[in-house]
Design an enzyme around this catalytic site. Structure first.
Site, PDB file in Angstrom:
ATOM      1  N   ASP A  37       0.856  -1.190   0.000  1.00 38.93           N
ATOM      2  CA  ASP A  37       0.000   0.000   0.000  1.00 38.93           C
ATOM      3  C   ASP A  37       0.891   1.240   0.000  1.00 38.93           C
ATOM      4  O   ASP A  37       1.988   1.218   0.557  1.00 38.93           O
ATOM      5  CB  ASP A  37      -0.888   0.011   1.249  1.00 38.93           C
ATOM      6  CG  ASP A  37      -2.228   0.684   0.999  1.00 38.93           C
ATOM      7  OD1 ASP A  37      -3.264   0.012   1.095  1.00 38.93           O
ATOM      8  OD2 ASP A  37      -2.234   1.904   0.680  1.00 38.93           O
ATOM      9  N   GLY A  42      -5.318   4.283   1.938  1.00 36.66           N
ATOM     10  CA  GLY A  42      -5.256   3.180   2.899  1.00 36.66           C
ATOM     11  C   GLY A  42      -4.952   3.720   4.291  1.00 36.66           C
ATOM     12  O   GLY A  42      -4.497   4.852   4.445  1.00 36.66           O
ATOM     13  N   THR A  96      -2.943   5.111 -11.518  1.00 34.73           N
ATOM     14  CA  THR A  96      -3.004   3.988 -10.578  1.00 34.73           C
ATOM     15  C   THR A  96      -3.758   2.824 -11.208  1.00 34.73           C
ATOM     16  O   THR A  96      -3.329   1.672 -11.143  1.00 34.73           O
ATOM     17  CB  THR A  96      -3.720   4.416  -9.275  1.00 34.73           C
ATOM     18  OG1 THR A  96      -3.015   5.519  -8.734  1.00 34.73           O
ATOM     19  CG2 THR A  96      -3.774   3.289  -8.271  1.00 34.73           C
ATOM     20  N   ASN A 103       1.547  -3.276 -14.016  1.00 34.46           N
ATOM     21  CA  ASN A 103       2.572  -3.800 -13.097  1.00 34.46           C
ATOM     22  C   ASN A 103       2.165  -5.140 -12.480  1.00 34.46           C
ATOM     23  O   ASN A 103       2.989  -6.045 -12.365  1.00 34.46           O
ATOM     24  CB  ASN A 103       2.893  -2.777 -12.004  1.00 34.46           C
ATOM     25  CG  ASN A 103       3.775  -1.665 -12.547  1.00 34.46           C
ATOM     26  OD1 ASN A 103       4.532  -1.882 -13.501  1.00 34.46           O
ATOM     27  ND2 ASN A 103       3.677  -0.483 -11.974  1.00 34.46           N
ATOM     28  N   ARG A 110       5.672 -12.928 -15.000  1.00 33.40           N
ATOM     29  CA  ARG A 110       6.989 -13.426 -14.575  1.00 33.40           C
ATOM     30  C   ARG A 110       6.862 -14.599 -13.614  1.00 33.40           C
ATOM     31  O   ARG A 110       7.652 -15.525 -13.627  1.00 33.40           O
ATOM     32  CB  ARG A 110       7.774 -12.301 -13.877  1.00 33.40           C
ATOM     33  CG  ARG A 110       8.348 -11.249 -14.804  1.00 33.40           C
ATOM     34  CD  ARG A 110       9.464 -10.462 -14.106  1.00 33.40           C
ATOM     35  NE  ARG A 110       9.045  -9.844 -12.870  1.00 33.40           N
ATOM     36  CZ  ARG A 110       8.454  -8.651 -12.776  1.00 33.40           C
ATOM     37  NH1 ARG A 110       8.227  -7.936 -13.859  1.00 33.40           N
ATOM     38  NH2 ARG A 110       8.117  -8.163 -11.593  1.00 33.40           N
ATOM     39  N   ALA A 118      -9.748  -5.984  -9.209  1.00 32.63           N
ATOM     40  CA  ALA A 118     -10.930  -5.343  -8.629  1.00 32.63           C
ATOM     41  C   ALA A 118     -11.459  -4.345  -9.654  1.00 32.63           C
ATOM     42  O   ALA A 118     -11.041  -3.193  -9.705  1.00 32.63           O
ATOM     43  CB  ALA A 118     -10.562  -4.626  -7.331  1.00 32.63           C
ATOM     44  N   TYR A 149     -11.718   7.417 -13.214  1.00 39.87           N
ATOM     45  CA  TYR A 149     -11.918   6.114 -12.566  1.00 39.87           C
ATOM     46  C   TYR A 149     -12.577   5.127 -13.531  1.00 39.87           C
ATOM     47  O   TYR A 149     -12.072   4.021 -13.743  1.00 39.87           O
ATOM     48  CB  TYR A 149     -12.780   6.310 -11.321  1.00 39.87           C
ATOM     49  CG  TYR A 149     -12.943   5.082 -10.467  1.00 39.87           C
ATOM     50  CD1 TYR A 149     -11.897   4.623  -9.654  1.00 39.87           C
ATOM     51  CD2 TYR A 149     -14.139   4.377 -10.447  1.00 39.87           C
ATOM     52  CE1 TYR A 149     -12.056   3.498  -8.851  1.00 39.87           C
ATOM     53  CE2 TYR A 149     -14.298   3.251  -9.648  1.00 39.87           C
ATOM     54  CZ  TYR A 149     -13.257   2.817  -8.849  1.00 39.87           C
ATOM     55  OH  TYR A 149     -13.419   1.699  -8.053  1.00 39.87           O
ATOM     56  N   LYS A 153     -10.581   2.032 -15.096  1.00 43.84           N
ATOM     57  CA  LYS A 153     -10.942   0.643 -14.780  1.00 43.84           C
ATOM     58  C   LYS A 153     -11.340  -0.126 -16.046  1.00 43.84           C
ATOM     59  O   LYS A 153     -11.121  -1.337 -16.136  1.00 43.84           O
ATOM     60  CB  LYS A 153     -12.085   0.624 -13.765  1.00 43.84           C
ATOM     61  CG  LYS A 153     -11.659   1.069 -12.371  1.00 43.84           C
ATOM     62  CD  LYS A 153     -10.835  -0.009 -11.680  1.00 43.84           C
ATOM     63  CE  LYS A 153     -10.568   0.314 -10.215  1.00 43.84           C
ATOM     64  NZ  LYS A 153      -9.840  -0.772  -9.524  1.00 43.84           N
ATOM     65  N   TYR A 163      -3.491  -9.384 -21.873  1.00 42.01           N
ATOM     66  CA  TYR A 163      -2.422 -10.214 -21.279  1.00 42.01           C
ATOM     67  C   TYR A 163      -2.836 -11.686 -21.289  1.00 42.01           C
ATOM     68  O   TYR A 163      -2.004 -12.570 -21.435  1.00 42.01           O
ATOM     69  CB  TYR A 163      -2.088  -9.765 -19.854  1.00 42.01           C
ATOM     70  CG  TYR A 163      -0.953  -8.773 -19.819  1.00 42.01           C
ATOM     71  CD1 TYR A 163      -1.146  -7.431 -20.150  1.00 42.01           C
ATOM     72  CD2 TYR A 163       0.339  -9.178 -19.471  1.00 42.01           C
ATOM     73  CE1 TYR A 163      -0.101  -6.526 -20.130  1.00 42.01           C
ATOM     74  CE2 TYR A 163       1.390  -8.274 -19.445  1.00 42.01           C
ATOM     75  CZ  TYR A 163       1.170  -6.956 -19.774  1.00 42.01           C
ATOM     76  OH  TYR A 163       2.206  -6.054 -19.765  1.00 42.01           O
TER      77      TYR A 163
END
Ligand code: UDP
Length: 315
Positions: A37, A42, A96, A103, A110, A118, A149, A153, A163
């Site tokens: 986090d 958070g 983000t 990421n 990997r 989410a 947002y 998303k 992916y």
């Protein structure tokens, strides 16, 4: 491996409202949990009770930075999620959602790990189909105040699917509808937290617009159970809606909260924010058929738990 215990699991946004409940449920299952986090929304208090357990470790890092960990499973819960919080710095919210998704997907690639995303009912925008099934493509304003947002998303879902297509990453996508419960931030501006705080203080209850708009509220324990069952099953990668289909108006919610708190608050009408969805209710038939999950906690019981949490936090 994934169906046993003792997996190495990364929960991004693990100190947030939903993330901390996921960390706790995983620790209770006997998994090894790394909570990551950046503490932008958070709260360390959410995970203090887990901090000293041998199954739990904390990594302070932004999901926008490349992640170097060994994981069997990742829950990507990192993103400010209340409209007030995600609109404060829209560029950062978009980054983000999108760079964070890249990421965690790179990490999953990997590590040959499974990764849960989410996602959100916001991918449906101001929906023209009601209730919302997963095959509805949505009605999102790409340049409105919610776009950072919503589009972030949506873009993350695209990345997850690509992916999977290009690199066979083992994905799970859950579209989370309005959720409430203990560890919601007192001042995050969401309707449930606002109304409870206002009612407990006998302050005016702020209704945006006419209050006839609807939402469907899921108690956090139900939601977390649904997310875990969906993520650990092998048959379906999603997207699946996860939420409670019981729909109520914002005015009805205000009434219930005033009764449960014994409040003397009056109603105060305020202007409706731009692009505020008119009706929202998940069609949950897909997840019900898949894992025989449906919410069990009534709105009244869930609100009672949440109100007692807020009472303690406001002392
Ligand atoms: N809302 C309200 N008063 C408040 C906060 C929110 O009437 O103090 C309304 C808001 O306009 C929306 C609904 O409650 O129609 C749910 O808002 P929230 O911010 O919780 O989340 P959303 O579902 O819109 O993402």
């Amino acid at each position: 491996m994934l169906n046993g215990s003792d997996n190495n699991i990364l929960v991004t946004g693990g100190a947030g409202f939903l993330g901390s409940h996921i960390c706790e449920a995983l620790v209770n299952k006997g998994e090894q949990v790394t909570c990551m986090d950046n503490f932008s929304t958070g709260n360390i208090e959410n995970i203090l009770h887990l901090k000293n357990l041998k199954e739990f470790s904390l990594k302070t890092q932004d999901v926008e930075k490349e992640i170097f960990l060994t994981s069997d499973l990742i829950f990507n819960m990192a993103c400010p999620a209340s409209p007030i919080a995600y609109q404060k710095n829209p560029i950062s919210t978009f980054q983000t959602a999108v760079i964070g998704a890249m990421n965690v997907l790179q990490l999953a690639l990997r590590n040959k790990a499974r990764v849960f995303q989410a996602s959100t009912s916001e991918v449906y925008g101001d929906a023209k189909v009601h209730p919302q099934p997963e095959d509805y493509w949505g009605n999102v304003n790409p340049i409105g105040i919610r776009a950072c947002y919503d589009e972030g998303k949506r873009c993350a879902e695209t990345l997850f699917f690509d992916y999977k297509k290009q690199h066979s990453v083992d994905i799970r996508i859950g579209r989370i509808f309005n959720t409430y419960g203990p560890r919601m931030q007192i001042n995050d501006g969401r309707v449930v937290s606002n109304f409870i705080v206002q009612a407990l203080n006998n302050d005016p209850i702020t209704i945006y617009g006419s209050g006839e708009q609807t939402r469907s509220f899921c108690y956090v324990d139900d939601l977390v159970e649904g997310i875990l069952k969906f993520t650990y099953q092998e048959k379906e990668f999603g997207p699946v809606n996860i939420g409670n289909p019981k729909e109520i108006t914002v005015l009805e919610l205000a009434d219930i909260i005033c009764v449960l708190t014994g409040s003397r608050s009056k109603i105060q009408f305020k202007s409706l924010p731009q692009d505020d969805p008119v009706r929202r209710k998940p069609d949950i038939s897909k997840i019900m058929d898949l894992i025989q999950w449906q919410p069990k906690v009534s709105l009244e019981d869930g609100l009672k738990e949440t109100i007692s949490y807020f009472k303690n936090s406001m002392k």
